[in-house]
Design a protein around this motif. Sequence first.
Motif, PDB file in Angstrom:
ATOM      1  N   SER A 252      44.857  53.398  51.250  1.00 29.68           N
ATOM      2  CA  SER A 252      45.122  53.280  49.820  1.00 29.68           C
ATOM      3  C   SER A 252      44.257  54.242  49.017  1.00 29.68           C
ATOM      4  N   PHE A 253      42.986  54.324  49.364  1.00 29.55           N
ATOM      5  CA  PHE A 253      42.081  55.221  48.647  1.00 29.55           C
ATOM      6  C   PHE A 253      42.457  56.693  48.855  1.00 29.55           C
ATOM      7  N   LEU A 254      42.979  57.027  50.039  1.00 28.02           N
ATOM      8  CA  LEU A 254      43.380  58.404  50.311  1.00 28.02           C
ATOM      9  C   LEU A 254      44.563  58.840  49.450  1.00 28.02           C
TER      10      LEU A 254
ATOM     11  N   PHE B 137      48.951  55.416  41.178  1.00 29.10           N
ATOM     12  CA  PHE B 137      47.484  55.471  41.157  1.00 29.10           C
ATOM     13  C   PHE B 137      46.862  54.090  40.994  1.00 29.10           C
ATOM     14  N   TYR B 138      47.233  53.377  39.935  1.00 29.05           N
ATOM     15  CA  TYR B 138      46.637  52.059  39.701  1.00 29.05           C
ATOM     16  C   TYR B 138      46.973  51.051  40.807  1.00 29.05           C
TER      17      TYR B 138
ATOM     18  N   THR C 269      45.093  47.834  45.280  1.00 25.45           N
ATOM     19  CA  THR C 269      45.333  47.426  46.669  1.00 25.45           C
ATOM     20  C   THR C 269      44.133  47.761  47.541  1.00 25.45           C
ATOM     21  N   GLY C 270      43.598  48.971  47.389  1.00 24.12           N
ATOM     22  CA  GLY C 270      42.451  49.369  48.196  1.00 24.12           C
ATOM     23  C   GLY C 270      41.229  48.500  47.955  1.00 24.12           C
ATOM     24  N   VAL C 271      40.918  48.229  46.694  1.00 24.42           N
ATOM     25  CA  VAL C 271      39.748  47.401  46.365  1.00 24.42           C
ATOM     26  C   VAL C 271      39.922  45.975  46.879  1.00 24.42           C
ATOM     27  N   SER C 272      41.109  45.395  46.693  1.00 26.48           N
ATOM     28  CA  SER C 272      41.333  44.009  47.113  1.00 26.48           C
ATOM     29  C   SER C 272      41.320  43.877  48.638  1.00 26.48           C
ATOM     30  N   LEU C 273      41.929  44.838  49.350  1.00 27.68           N
ATOM     31  CA  LEU C 273      41.940  44.767  50.818  1.00 27.68           C
ATOM     32  C   LEU C 273      40.544  44.995  51.387  1.00 27.68           C
TER      33      LEU C 273
ATOM     34  N   MET D 246      39.787  34.389  49.495  1.00 23.29           N
ATOM     35  CA  MET D 246      40.781  35.162  50.248  1.00 23.29           C
ATOM     36  C   MET D 246      42.165  35.036  49.616  1.00 23.29           C
ATOM     37  N   ALA D 247      42.510  33.820  49.197  1.00 29.96           N
ATOM     38  CA  ALA D 247      43.824  33.601  48.579  1.00 29.96           C
ATOM     39  C   ALA D 247      43.967  34.414  47.289  1.00 29.96           C
ATOM     40  N   THR D 248      42.888  34.470  46.506  1.00 28.71           N
ATOM     41  CA  THR D 248      42.916  35.257  45.264  1.00 28.71           C
ATOM     42  C   THR D 248      43.084  36.737  45.551  1.00 28.71           C
ATOM     43  N   LEU D 249      42.349  37.238  46.537  1.00 29.06           N
ATOM     44  CA  LEU D 249      42.449  38.653  46.882  1.00 29.06           C
ATOM     45  C   LEU D 249      43.823  38.993  47.458  1.00 29.06           C
ATOM     46  N   VAL D 250      44.384  38.089  48.259  1.00 32.26           N
ATOM     47  CA  VAL D 250      45.720  38.300  48.812  1.00 32.26           C
ATOM     48  C   VAL D 250      46.750  38.307  47.691  1.00 32.26           C
TER      49      VAL D 250
END
Length: 438
Positions: free
Chosen positions: A411-413, A315-316, A321-325, A337-341
């Motif tokens: 990811s959200f699904l 779940f976490y 992953t969903g929020v960052s992507l 972008m580097a931080t989110l990746v």
Amino acid sequence: MMAKFADRLILLITVIFRMFLFNGTIKANGVILEDIVRKLDTSTSVIAWAIALQNGVAYVTSPFSLFLLHKVGSRPMCILGGILSGVGYIFCGFYMNHVWQVFFGFAISGIGLGFATLSSYLVLSSSFDNEVLPKVISFITLFDYLGVATIPLLLQYLVDQYGLSNALILFGAFVWNVILTGVAIRDPPEPKQCDHNRDVTVGQDDIEDIQISDHALSHPEGDGGKRTWLWDCYVEFVTLFRHKNLTILLLFETVGFYIFLSWALFLFSLGTSAGLPRDEAVLLSTFGGIGGCIGRVITLLLFKFYKVNAMISSFYPFLVTGVSLLSIVFASDFLVMATLVFISGLSQGLNSSAIFSMIPVTVCVDHYQTVVTLELVNIGLSMQFSGLFSGSIVDITGSAVSVYGFCAVLSFLMLPIALWWSCREEPVLECGWSRRAR
């Protein structure tokens, strides 16, 4: 005693290098994806499919790899795999005028990497006891993402210095180092076999729930009551999904590895689509690889303190992953972008490591090897589909950014399924396979 320790140490080092190279090449191929598309004047989906074939075929052919391992031994398997791994890249360096040549070269390389790498898990099981083996495998997986972080930089350097064709030839020669890892090791003793004759305690409720009756298992129709190898395989497969959480685990792995390959393969294209220069775009993989490695370390710590469960493992990580992507879709600054990746790499590293490590608490001992083989094939098919489908998304939308938006939706699904799983966690029920079918 010292000789045995030395053999184990050499084996450990060689397997680490093989896993480092195996996982690093998939991201390195993303660096040359756009160059190959331009050279052959074809679509992104076709070349992404060909590149995904390398890792896909390595996983899908894993049952055959394990069969050959028993027949010829680990050293010949690794040497042969190392030769094929490099030959595939060198072939593409010399002959890359048609799309089929790209498919052929990467398929040959994938078969070689599969021979040299995936059979390593069985070799390790012959050299380390059951108490040490999980820790050894967990340690080795840390180097997966280090390959993702560093090998793309090497291939990008070769392309900048020598051009695409010569870079592939030199990279193939670098991959040939796998041959040395095969020469260095000694064949371990025969792999430990599971005791299928052990007694299994099955509760009355479990017996009533089994879909195949005792009579059906004991008296296969058309065989005069004699059990055959084919009948045993059939019964094993039918009783496999007696483990109620196995389907969920396979679903999470399918989606997780689809996202991973899309994430890794198109990071370079993501950077260039956002307007980053090539030297900055290639660094995104470094940040992602470091994040994935840290995610694997966190998983080790969580297992040490017995904190891994459905929420932590699925779940976490899927939520992060969903929020960052999704955030990457709207980013254009390199540091952002580097931080989110980095964050998405960390969450994926934790997710993949935790899910894979939960196999022993999801199935019984009798089905463990079957499930591992099934998982490898499932991962290969997921990766193969990922390259084709995500490449098609790039062709349709004209940007790699849309791939990350689609992966965020996936990811959200998974979140409601992960919540449902956390509410129905159960201990492993013995399926009765060994007692009934053997």
